[in-house]
Design a protein around this motif. Structure first.
Motif, mmCIF file in Angstrom:
data_model
loop_
_atom_site.group_PDB
_atom_site.id
_atom_site.type_symbol
_atom_site.label_atom_id
_atom_site.label_comp_id
_atom_site.label_asym_id
_atom_site.label_seq_id
_atom_site.Cartn_x
_atom_site.Cartn_y
_atom_site.Cartn_z
ATOM 1 N N THR A 33 0.929 -1.074 -0.084
ATOM 2 C CA THR A 33 0.152 0.094 -0.115
ATOM 3 C C THR A 33 0.818 1.274 0.179
ATOM 4 O O THR A 33 0.637 2.151 -0.674
ATOM 5 N N ILE A 38 2.390 1.869 -3.596
ATOM 6 C CA ILE A 38 1.364 2.317 -4.485
ATOM 7 C C ILE A 38 1.087 3.857 -4.058
ATOM 8 O O ILE A 38 1.154 4.784 -5.170
ATOM 9 N N THR A 39 0.993 4.089 -2.852
ATOM 10 C CA THR A 39 0.897 5.521 -2.731
ATOM 11 C C THR A 39 2.000 6.291 -2.924
ATOM 12 O O THR A 39 1.780 7.726 -2.957
ATOM 13 N N ILE A 58 4.149 5.750 -5.565
ATOM 14 C CA ILE A 58 4.706 5.786 -6.892
ATOM 15 C C ILE A 58 4.233 7.203 -7.821
ATOM 16 O O ILE A 58 5.058 7.582 -8.418
#
Length: 326
Positions: A251, A254-255, A257
């Motif tokens: 998570t 992903i945040t 990137i």
């Protein structure tokens, strides 16, 4: 840019539709960022203190791991509280808090996201040692050492951010005649932040890949031993806590990137100042969302933490009922 022919006037009429579309896109993105920021701040301020209190009640988690988890949760909470400064800028449309608070905002915008990343790295190292050296783990990672590691991380990150981003000339309050925005200029500090970010993410991925290999080998070995001893299938290893931290790591990646992509684009100066500001705020809000996503993952993946939260909320509810009844 759209060109049309007017038969009555015999002239060419040119309209700037591209500029209108860009302005509409910027306005839509700004509204989305405002809503997402308010929601993320509310959830972080509500859930992270609850998580800190819950960690004190859980006894099934290693004390050293609880220290590292508390450090990560506190970093998320501090990051959400410091978002009050850029939130005023978002709704006011310009920076109204002066140069000093602009410097404070720039420093904290690098301080706490960096702490979150380093705390996650420490958690990964903690899990790696626990799985790769389970018998030596209590002697390698003691409570005293874990506290020293957390204190050193917070102190080092604070000093680096204060010296790197708190010096004069590291921020821009007025970008042009229309917008007055607190924004850090892109220089060697951003390159250093980008390098540390990529290095940390790669280190976490490598360690968790090794953890997955070790866990699979242990499961196969136990299954083979049980089958050879009593003819029954092997018991499954409890890797739920490891899986939880892997999900948290995923998570976070992903945040982060979008922030990596933004830093790459900023380094090439391909955006206008206000577009760069919107991109920065959007990626920072995504990082802020990780603060409450971590809590949700803890609650959903760990049975003991879930039960502790239920017990805590139930105790508070009963206490409030008794107070109002009396």
């Amino acid at each position: 840019m759209e060109t049309t022919w007017s038969s009555t006037e015999g002239i060419t009429v040119t309209t700037n539709t591209t500029g209108d579309e860009n302005e509409f896109t910027s306005t839509t993105l700004l509204i989305f960022v405002k809503v997402l920021a308010v929601l993320a701040i509310f959830l972080c301020v509500l859930l992270n203190p609850l998580m800190l209190v819950t960690l004190r009640r859980v006894t099934s988690i290693q004390p050293t791991t609880k220290i590292f988890m508390a450090s990560l949760t506190l970093s998320d909470l501090c990051n959400s509280l410091c978002w009050i400064l850029p939130l005023t800028e978002l709704f006011a449309g310009s920076w109204l808090l002066g140069d000093f608070l602009c410097v404070i905002y720039i420093v904290t915008s690098y301080l706490f996201p960096g702490l979150i990343m380093f705390c996650l790295l420490i958690l990964t190292v903690d899990r790696y040692i626990a799985i790769s050296h389970p018998l030596r783990y209590p002697s390698i990672m003691t409570e005293f050492r874990s506290k020293i590691i957390v204190f050193s991380t917070w102190a080092a990150q604070s000093i680096i951010c204060l010296l790197g981003f708190g010096i004069p000339g590291s921020r821009i309050v007025s970008l042009d005649t229309r917008y007055h925005i607190c924004l850090a200029g892109f220089d060697w500090r951003q390159y250093l932040s980008f390098t540390l970010l990529v290095f940390t993410i790669l280190s976490i991925l490598i360690m968790y890949a090794h953890i997955a290999v070790i866990a699979r080998n242990q499961a196969r070995r136990i299954a083979a031993e049980n089958q050879a001893g009593n003819g029954q299938g092997g018991q499954r290893i409890n890797t739920r806590s490891t899986t939880t931290i892997i999900i948290i790591t995923g998570t976070l990646i992903i945040t982060w990137i979008p922030s990596v992509i933004r830093l790459v684009i900023d380094s090439q100066n391909q955006w206008e100042p206000y577009d760069s500001y919107l991109a920065m705020m959007f990626t920072n809000v995504l990082l802020l969302c990780n603060g409450w996503l971590n809590v949700i993952i803890y609650y959903l993946r760990n049975r003991d933490l879930r039960q502790a939260v239920r017990t805590l909320v139930s105790d508070w509810h009963q206490s409030l009922q008794q107070r109002f009844l009396h």
